[in-house]
Design a protein around this motif. Structure first.
Motif, PDB file in Angstrom:
ATOM      1  N   ASN A  56       0.844  -1.187   0.000  1.00  0.00           N
ATOM      2  CA  ASN A  56       0.000   0.000   0.000  1.00  0.00           C
ATOM      3  C   ASN A  56       0.887   1.248   0.000  1.00  0.00           C
ATOM      4  O   ASN A  56       1.555   1.553   0.985  1.00  0.00           O
ATOM      5  CB  ASN A  56      -0.905  -0.015   1.242  1.00  0.00           C
ATOM      6  CG  ASN A  56      -1.908   1.107   1.243  1.00  0.00           C
ATOM      7  OD1 ASN A  56      -1.737   2.119   0.571  1.00  0.00           O
ATOM      8  ND2 ASN A  56      -2.968   0.937   2.011  1.00  0.00           N
ATOM      9  N   ASP A  57       0.902   1.983  -1.102  1.00  0.00           N
ATOM     10  CA  ASP A  57       1.726   3.190  -1.212  1.00  0.00           C
ATOM     11  C   ASP A  57       1.268   4.300  -0.276  1.00  0.00           C
ATOM     12  O   ASP A  57       2.007   5.245  -0.029  1.00  0.00           O
ATOM     13  CB  ASP A  57       1.720   3.715  -2.651  1.00  0.00           C
ATOM     14  CG  ASP A  57       2.459   2.793  -3.594  1.00  0.00           C
ATOM     15  OD1 ASP A  57       3.303   2.016  -3.119  1.00  0.00           O
ATOM     16  OD2 ASP A  57       2.178   2.839  -4.808  1.00  0.00           O
ATOM     17  N   ARG A  58       0.055   4.214   0.245  1.00  0.00           N
ATOM     18  CA  ARG A  58      -0.465   5.260   1.127  1.00  0.00           C
ATOM     19  C   ARG A  58       0.017   5.100   2.565  1.00  0.00           C
ATOM     20  O   ARG A  58      -0.109   6.006   3.375  1.00  0.00           O
ATOM     21  CB  ARG A  58      -1.987   5.267   1.079  1.00  0.00           C
ATOM     22  CG  ARG A  58      -2.515   5.686  -0.286  1.00  0.00           C
ATOM     23  CD  ARG A  58      -4.009   5.567  -0.415  1.00  0.00           C
ATOM     24  NE  ARG A  58      -4.697   6.143   0.732  1.00  0.00           N
ATOM     25  CZ  ARG A  58      -5.960   5.880   1.028  1.00  0.00           C
ATOM     26  NH1 ARG A  58      -6.665   5.057   0.265  1.00  0.00           N
ATOM     27  NH2 ARG A  58      -6.522   6.433   2.068  1.00  0.00           N
ATOM     28  N   MET A  59       0.564   3.941   2.904  1.00  0.00           N
ATOM     29  CA  MET A  59       1.055   3.718   4.264  1.00  0.00           C
ATOM     30  C   MET A  59       2.455   4.305   4.400  1.00  0.00           C
ATOM     31  O   MET A  59       3.317   4.101   3.552  1.00  0.00           O
ATOM     32  CB  MET A  59       1.075   2.227   4.588  1.00  0.00           C
ATOM     33  CG  MET A  59      -0.307   1.641   4.698  1.00  0.00           C
ATOM     34  SD  MET A  59      -0.285  -0.048   5.291  1.00  0.00           S
ATOM     35  CE  MET A  59       0.244   0.193   6.961  1.00  0.00           C
ATOM     36  N   LYS A  60       2.678   5.047   5.472  1.00  0.00           N
ATOM     37  CA  LYS A  60       3.969   5.677   5.748  1.00  0.00           C
ATOM     38  C   LYS A  60       4.419   5.292   7.148  1.00  0.00           C
ATOM     39  O   LYS A  60       3.614   5.117   8.050  1.00  0.00           O
ATOM     40  CB  LYS A  60       3.875   7.200   5.652  1.00  0.00           C
ATOM     41  CG  LYS A  60       3.355   7.718   4.329  1.00  0.00           C
ATOM     42  CD  LYS A  60       4.290   7.406   3.194  1.00  0.00           C
ATOM     43  CE  LYS A  60       3.738   7.967   1.893  1.00  0.00           C
ATOM     44  NZ  LYS A  60       4.170   7.236   0.742  1.00  0.00           N
ATOM     45  N   LEU A  61       5.712   5.171   7.328  1.00  0.00           N
ATOM     46  CA  LEU A  61       6.299   4.865   8.630  1.00  0.00           C
ATOM     47  C   LEU A  61       6.879   6.149   9.210  1.00  0.00           C
ATOM     48  O   LEU A  61       7.662   6.832   8.558  1.00  0.00           O
ATOM     49  CB  LEU A  61       7.410   3.824   8.479  1.00  0.00           C
ATOM     50  CG  LEU A  61       8.155   3.425   9.741  1.00  0.00           C
ATOM     51  CD1 LEU A  61       7.219   2.759  10.730  1.00  0.00           C
ATOM     52  CD2 LEU A  61       9.306   2.510   9.397  1.00  0.00           C
TER      53      LEU A  61
END
Length: 71
Positions: A56-61
């Protein structure tokens, strides 16, 4: 990386799965993981890397704070 964990999250109608990897490295190049005999001397820096693998490209750490304490 030296350690991995799989995470599964469900929030109402949204669910996600991803893998997290975390490791301690010998320097800020993050190329060589520390060995089992690694020791830390205060106030030397600790080079820790965390990586998230997700489709998922929308998930960020984002890490807001990190600290270490002696045992």
């Amino acid at each position: 990386m030296t350690s991995m964990v799989h995470v599964s999250i469900e929030m109402d109608q949204v669910s996600a799965e991803f893998d997290l990897q975390m490791g301690v490295f010998t320097n800020s190049d993050f190329a060589t993981p520390v060995g089992n005999d690694f020791q830390i001397s205060v106030p030397d820096p600790i080079h820790v890397a965390i990586k998230m693998d997700s489709n998922n490209d929308r998930m960020k750490l984002q890490l807001k704070s990190c600290w270490a304490t002696p045992r």
